[in-house]
Design a protein around this motif. Structure first.
Motif, PDB file in Angstrom:
ATOM      1  N   ALA A 193      37.054  32.902  47.364  1.00  0.00           N
ATOM      2  CA  ALA A 193      37.925  33.684  46.477  1.00  0.00           C
ATOM      3  C   ALA A 193      38.268  32.903  45.219  1.00  0.00           C
ATOM      4  N   TRP A 194      38.534  31.613  45.360  1.00  0.00           N
ATOM      5  CA  TRP A 194      38.961  30.818  44.211  1.00  0.00           C
ATOM      6  C   TRP A 194      37.818  30.292  43.369  1.00  0.00           C
ATOM      7  N   TYR A 195      36.692  29.965  44.007  1.00  0.00           N
ATOM      8  CA  TYR A 195      35.626  29.275  43.284  1.00  0.00           C
ATOM      9  C   TYR A 195      34.282  30.005  43.274  1.00  0.00           C
ATOM     10  N   GLY A 196      34.104  31.004  44.101  1.00  0.00           N
ATOM     11  CA  GLY A 196      32.820  31.700  44.185  1.00  0.00           C
ATOM     12  C   GLY A 196      32.401  32.344  42.883  1.00  0.00           C
ATOM     13  N   HIS A 197      33.366  32.788  42.117  1.00  0.00           N
ATOM     14  CA  HIS A 197      33.075  33.463  40.847  1.00  0.00           C
ATOM     15  C   HIS A 197      32.505  32.514  39.792  1.00  0.00           C
ATOM     16  N   LEU A 198      32.572  31.218  40.019  1.00  0.00           N
ATOM     17  CA  LEU A 198      32.053  30.278  39.024  1.00  0.00           C
ATOM     18  C   LEU A 198      30.546  30.417  38.818  1.00  0.00           C
ATOM     19  N   LYS A 199      29.865  31.030  39.782  1.00  0.00           N
ATOM     20  CA  LYS A 199      28.434  31.315  39.605  1.00  0.00           C
ATOM     21  C   LYS A 199      28.209  32.589  38.790  1.00  0.00           C
ATOM     22  N   PHE A 200      29.272  33.308  38.495  1.00  0.00           N
ATOM     23  CA  PHE A 200      29.161  34.591  37.801  1.00  0.00           C
ATOM     24  C   PHE A 200      30.085  34.595  36.579  1.00  0.00           C
ATOM     25  N   LYS A 201      29.901  33.637  35.709  1.00  0.00           N
ATOM     26  CA  LYS A 201      30.801  33.472  34.564  1.00  0.00           C
ATOM     27  C   LYS A 201      30.723  34.616  33.565  1.00  0.00           C
ATOM     28  N   ALA A 202      29.668  35.406  33.625  1.00  0.00           N
ATOM     29  CA  ALA A 202      29.548  36.541  32.707  1.00  0.00           C
ATOM     30  C   ALA A 202      30.328  37.758  33.203  1.00  0.00           C
ATOM     31  N   ALA A 203      30.756  37.747  34.457  1.00  0.00           N
ATOM     32  CA  ALA A 203      31.506  38.879  35.011  1.00  0.00           C
ATOM     33  C   ALA A 203      32.877  38.962  34.340  1.00  0.00           C
ATOM     34  N   PRO A 204      33.349  40.184  34.094  1.00  0.00           N
ATOM     35  CA  PRO A 204      34.672  40.338  33.471  1.00  0.00           C
ATOM     36  C   PRO A 204      35.767  39.717  34.355  1.00  0.00           C
ATOM     37  N   LEU A 205      36.719  39.071  33.723  1.00  0.00           N
ATOM     38  CA  LEU A 205      37.770  38.367  34.451  1.00  0.00           C
ATOM     39  C   LEU A 205      38.560  39.303  35.369  1.00  0.00           C
ATOM     40  N   LEU A 206      38.872  40.492  34.923  1.00  0.00           N
ATOM     41  CA  LEU A 206      39.629  41.433  35.754  1.00  0.00           C
ATOM     42  C   LEU A 206      38.856  41.767  37.036  1.00  0.00           C
ATOM     43  N   LEU A 207      37.560  41.971  36.902  1.00  0.00           N
ATOM     44  CA  LEU A 207      36.731  42.241  38.075  1.00  0.00           C
ATOM     45  C   LEU A 207      36.734  41.041  39.027  1.00  0.00           C
ATOM     46  N   VAL A 208      36.631  39.861  38.465  1.00  0.00           N
ATOM     47  CA  VAL A 208      36.646  38.631  39.265  1.00  0.00           C
ATOM     48  C   VAL A 208      37.965  38.517  40.027  1.00  0.00           C
ATOM     49  N   ILE A 209      39.065  38.831  39.358  1.00  0.00           N
ATOM     50  CA  ILE A 209      40.380  38.761  40.000  1.00  0.00           C
ATOM     51  C   ILE A 209      40.463  39.758  41.143  1.00  0.00           C
ATOM     52  N   LEU A 210      40.016  40.969  40.917  1.00  0.00           N
ATOM     53  CA  LEU A 210      40.083  41.995  41.966  1.00  0.00           C
ATOM     54  C   LEU A 210      39.208  41.631  43.170  1.00  0.00           C
ATOM     55  N   VAL A 211      38.001  41.173  42.907  1.00  0.00           N
ATOM     56  CA  VAL A 211      37.112  40.771  44.008  1.00  0.00           C
ATOM     57  C   VAL A 211      37.709  39.574  44.742  1.00  0.00           C
ATOM     58  N   SER A 212      38.293  38.652  44.007  1.00  0.00           N
ATOM     59  CA  SER A 212      38.917  37.489  44.636  1.00  0.00           C
ATOM     60  C   SER A 212      40.064  37.907  45.549  1.00  0.00           C
ATOM     61  N   TRP A 213      40.858  38.868  45.125  1.00  0.00           N
ATOM     62  CA  TRP A 213      41.945  39.366  45.978  1.00  0.00           C
ATOM     63  C   TRP A 213      41.395  39.962  47.263  1.00  0.00           C
ATOM     64  N   LEU A 214      40.304  40.700  47.142  1.00  0.00           N
ATOM     65  CA  LEU A 214      39.702  41.305  48.345  1.00  0.00           C
ATOM     66  C   LEU A 214      39.166  40.230  49.302  1.00  0.00           C
ATOM     67  N   ILE A 215      38.616  39.176  48.739  1.00  0.00           N
ATOM     68  CA  ILE A 215      38.111  38.079  49.574  1.00  0.00           C
ATOM     69  C   ILE A 215      39.270  37.299  50.181  1.00  0.00           C
ATOM     70  N   ALA A 216      40.375  37.189  49.436  1.00  0.00           N
ATOM     71  CA  ALA A 216      41.521  36.412  49.914  1.00  0.00           C
ATOM     72  C   ALA A 216      42.292  37.126  51.021  1.00  0.00           C
ATOM     73  N   LEU A 217      42.193  38.442  51.108  1.00  0.00           N
ATOM     74  CA  LEU A 217      42.936  39.165  52.149  1.00  0.00           C
ATOM     75  C   LEU A 217      42.601  38.663  53.553  1.00  0.00           C
ATOM     76  N   PRO A 218      41.327  38.519  53.927  1.00  0.00           N
ATOM     77  CA  PRO A 218      41.048  37.970  55.261  1.00  0.00           C
ATOM     78  C   PRO A 218      41.585  36.544  55.438  1.00  0.00           C
ATOM     79  N   GLU A 219      41.643  35.794  54.340  1.00  0.00           N
ATOM     80  CA  GLU A 219      42.210  34.439  54.427  1.00  0.00           C
ATOM     81  C   GLU A 219      43.658  34.509  54.895  1.00  0.00           C
ATOM     82  N   TYR A 220      44.445  35.392  54.314  1.00  0.00           N
ATOM     83  CA  TYR A 220      45.841  35.536  54.713  1.00  0.00           C
ATOM     84  C   TYR A 220      45.956  36.060  56.143  1.00  0.00           C
TER      85      TYR A 220
END
Length: 116
Positions: free
Chosen positions: A21-48
């Protein structure tokens, strides 16, 4: 034995989710930041969903300081593997020294108090 190991295993798995969630998006630097944030939240939910019960159940066996120390060592271990295997970055001697010092701090959280 399960009450000692289950929280640790849950913390390891939760850290895998959080690291992605925190670092996976670094391979996708062209992705829009808002999309990265939303996907990161979805990945972080199972973490919690794993970390909160792991800490709740683990507190029956470990102190809060011990749980936090374990969490830091687990986080660094998962991150080091992730950094090399997923991001293709190298771990340097300085990184290893820094990680070892943090692990040493966690080690002392499990030792009996030193008498003055």
């Amino acid at each position: 034995m399960t009450e000692r190991l289950l929280p640790i295993l849950m913390l390891v798995v939760s850290n895998v989710f959080m690291t992605f969630a925190w670092y996976g998006h670094l391979k996708f630097k062209a992705a829009p930041l808002l999309l990265v944030i939303l996907v990161s939240w979805l990945i972080a939910l199972p973490e919690y969903l794993l970390a909160v019960p792991a800490n709740r159940w683990g507190s029956g066996v470990y102190s809060a300081a011990q749980l936090k120390g374990m969490q830091e060592v687990i986080t660094l271990s998962v991150f080091a593997a992730f950094s090399v295997l997923y991001l293709g970055q190298k771990i340097t001697v300085n990184h290893l020294i820094g990680f070892a010092l943090i692990a040493a701090g966690a080690f002392f959280l499990f030792k009996a108090p030193v008498s003055a």
